[in-house]
Design an enzyme around this catalytic site. Structure first.
Site, PDB file in Angstrom:
ATOM      1  N   GLY A   1     -10.290  35.974  33.215  1.00  0.00           N
ATOM      2  CA  GLY A   1     -10.340  36.973  32.164  1.00  0.00           C
ATOM      3  C   GLY A   1     -11.349  38.075  32.394  1.00  0.00           C
TER       4      GLY A   1
ATOM      5  N   LYS B   1     -23.567  40.714  36.584  1.00  0.00           N
ATOM      6  CA  LYS B   1     -24.744  39.940  37.015  1.00  0.00           C
ATOM      7  C   LYS B   1     -24.921  40.012  38.527  1.00  0.00           C
ATOM      8  CE  LYS B   1     -24.995  39.322  32.832  1.00  0.00           C
ATOM      9  NZ  LYS B   1     -23.893  40.273  32.635  1.00  0.00           N
TER      10      LYS B   1
ATOM     11  N   GLY C   1     -17.524  49.041  21.962  1.00  0.00           N
ATOM     12  CA  GLY C   1     -16.916  47.846  21.387  1.00  0.00           C
ATOM     13  C   GLY C   1     -15.605  47.486  22.055  1.00  0.00           C
TER      14      GLY C   1
ATOM     15  N   HIS D   1     -46.621  22.763  33.277  1.00  0.00           N
ATOM     16  CA  HIS D   1     -47.556  23.848  33.630  1.00  0.00           C
ATOM     17  C   HIS D   1     -47.652  23.950  35.148  1.00  0.00           C
ATOM     18  CE1 HIS D   1     -51.140  26.404  33.551  1.00  0.00           C
ATOM     19  NE2 HIS D   1     -51.647  25.593  34.478  1.00  0.00           N
TER      20      HIS D   1
ATOM     21  N   ASP E   1     -11.965  36.226  21.816  1.00  0.00           N
ATOM     22  CA  ASP E   1     -12.097  37.580  21.278  1.00  0.00           C
ATOM     23  C   ASP E   1     -11.014  37.974  20.293  1.00  0.00           C
ATOM     24  OD1 ASP E   1     -14.248  37.675  22.935  1.00  0.00           O
ATOM     25  OD2 ASP E   1     -13.550  39.341  24.173  1.00  0.00           O
TER      26      ASP E   1
ATOM     27  N   SER F   1      -9.696  40.503  24.873  1.00  0.00           N
ATOM     28  CA  SER F   1      -9.887  41.822  24.280  1.00  0.00           C
ATOM     29  C   SER F   1      -9.889  42.897  25.351  1.00  0.00           C
ATOM     30  CB  SER F   1     -11.217  41.859  23.515  1.00  0.00           C
ATOM     31  OG  SER F   1     -12.308  41.629  24.392  1.00  0.00           O
TER      32      SER F   1
ATOM     33  N   CYS G   1     -14.483  38.262  31.419  1.00  0.00           N
ATOM     34  CA  CYS G   1     -15.810  37.770  31.807  1.00  0.00           C
ATOM     35  C   CYS G   1     -15.963  37.649  33.316  1.00  0.00           C
ATOM     36  CB  CYS G   1     -16.067  36.419  31.148  1.00  0.00           C
ATOM     37  SG  CYS G   1     -17.589  35.608  31.694  1.00  0.00           S
TER      38      CYS G   1
END
Length: 457
Positions: free
Chosen positions: A36, A47, A264, A435, A304, A142, A38
């Site tokens: 899709g 990314k 959008g 840590h 979506d 979408s 993404c």
């Protein structure tokens, strides 16, 4: 049980694989590439591009880390885009392999609902096929919204679909929309030398996020010479002399080589046959109940095309909920702890409600905050920009959190779990955090809610 999933995006393919694992006979109908928006023109390719710009940032300040790189650093845009496409292609093949390994059938073509148990698939060769189903899951995704004001041509005025396939670095770019897409793309091209100007109608960038975080991001943008116009909109757009010319509502004039419109997305349901079958919709989105079932029993909708946060991970979760209900379980979708991520530098990540939303809802709350500059790990990395902010109710239950800084999106998981489980600041604060790590900022911010942080000034 025969389940047909229409759409192979992050909602659809996850639903299909989940259904196959649970023993269903599964078919996915997809007209394009699986994965899709993404995977093909969204989350993953952006990314991959951002990873390249991050590498350039590290090279440019290598002397800070003790390395002297002599000579000019040259950008190979073709190589950047080829790497992006290689990542996408590998992941698409990975989804197809998962389908094959789990017995999910993939049918290529456009689907239309004929009845609650039949789907007509129109194929590229002109042939049509009828597929029978006991249950159907709609996951058609979408497409970008382009208001009529913009002379969209896919070349000079483009959307997020085209920007990820540019053949050269534009000299200048006007970005309409200061949300996650606009900010991520704008920062990427700015790093490569494009003169970027962002236009946002709301009074700050990333308008749905915490205002303190937006101010921090805007300071970073200013430092990196990314121009932005907030509380402003586009009044007029023309393409003249191979340039895009825009007039803002304030009267200010902008000119650039390319305009990116990212204001959008709208649900993609064209040709699906919703009206003919009587599936109820509202403002273009499919109405579903908490089980993700539509007004027609046995037909579910996810991602979506429903009125929920338009995020890949939300669609995936909705897909698993829909499948489990389709197979007789009793699952309900819960949106209380939806993580939101913006992959700028610094990253922005949040979950639950913001401080502003707490005020608007009349919730009495307490705030805890801790700056990354107080962490040894952040200083060692030279990543001191940003902070962690926690919103808790008066009983100490964590109801929201936001992080801006290095690896914010990776750090958010702890807060997402806390909001989902209804954990308190005391419970999270009692956990020993390793840590030196950036996760110590989470611990210190939680302690700061009760003013118990030993490292806060």
């Amino acid at each position: 049980m025969k389940i047909v999933v229409i759409g192979g995006g992050p909602g659809g393919y996850v639903a299909a694989l989940k259904a196959a694992i649970l023993g269903a006979d599964v078919t996915v109908v997809e007209k394009g590439k699986v994965g899709g928006t993404c995977l093909n023109v969204g989350c993953i390719p952006t990314k991959a591009l951002i990873a390249s710009s991050e590498a350039l940032e590290i090279i440019n300040k290598a002397n800070k880390y003790g390395f002297n790189i002599e000579g000019e650093v040259k950008t190979d845009f073709d190589a950047i885009m080829n790497r992006k496409q290689k990542v996408v292609t590998q992941l698409v093949k990975g989804v197809e392999f998962l389908f094959e390994s789990k017995g999910v059938k993939l049918v290529r073509g456009c689907a239309k609902l004929v009845s609650k148990n039949q789907i007509e698939v129109s194929k590229e060769d002109g042939n049509k096929e009828i597929i029978e189903a006991d249950k159907i899951i709609l996951a058609t995704g979408s497409v970008p919204v382009v208001p009529r004001l913009f002379p969209y041509d896919g070349k000079k005025v483009i959307t997020s679909d085209e920007v990820l396939s540019l053949e050269k670095i534009p000299q200048s770019m006007i970005i309409v929309g200061g949300g996650p897409i606009g900010c991520e793309i704008g920062q990427f091209f700015n790093t490569l030398g494009t003169k970027v100007q962002i236009v946002e109608m709301v009074d700050h960038l990333i308008p749905f996020e915490d205002e303190d975080v937006a101010k921090q991001l805007q300071r970073s943008f200013k430092k990196n010479k990314i121009k932005f116009n907030v509380k402003n909109g586009i009044a007029k757009v023309d393409i003249k002399d191979d340039k895009v010319q825009a007039v803002l509502q304030s009267g200010k004039e902008l000119e650039a080589e390319i305009m990116l419109v990212c204001v959008g997305r709208r649900a993609y349901t064209e040709g699906l046959g919703l009206e003919e079958l009587g599936i109820e919709t509202e403002r273009g989105r499919v109405i579903v109940n908490e089980k993700m079932e539509t007004s027609i029993e046995g037909i579910y909708a996810i991602g979506d095309i429903v009125n929920s946060p338009a995020l890949a991970h939300v669609g995936s979760k909705e897909g698993t909920v829909a499948v489990e209900n389709a197979l007789g379980k009793n699952k309900k979708m819960d949106y209380k702890a939806v993580p939101r991520c913006v992959f700028t530098d610094p990253e922005v990540a949040s979950v639950g409600i913001t401080e502003k939303e707490a005020k608007e809802q009349g919730i009495e709350y307490k705030i805890g905050k801790f700056d990354f500059r107080g962490l040894g790990k952040a200083k060692a990395m030279d990543k001191i920009e940003g902070f962690v902010k926690v919103v808790a109710d008066m009983q100490g239950k964590i109801i929201g959190a936001v992080i801006i800084g290095a690896h914010a999106t990776d750090l958010l998981g702890e807060f997402t779990l806390a909001v989902h489980l209804g954990l308190t600041t005391e419970q999270v604060g009692d956990v020993i955090h390793p840590h030196p790590t950036l996760s110590e900022a989470v611990m210190e911010a939680v302690h700061d809610v009760e003013k118990q942080s030993v490292h806060s000034v």
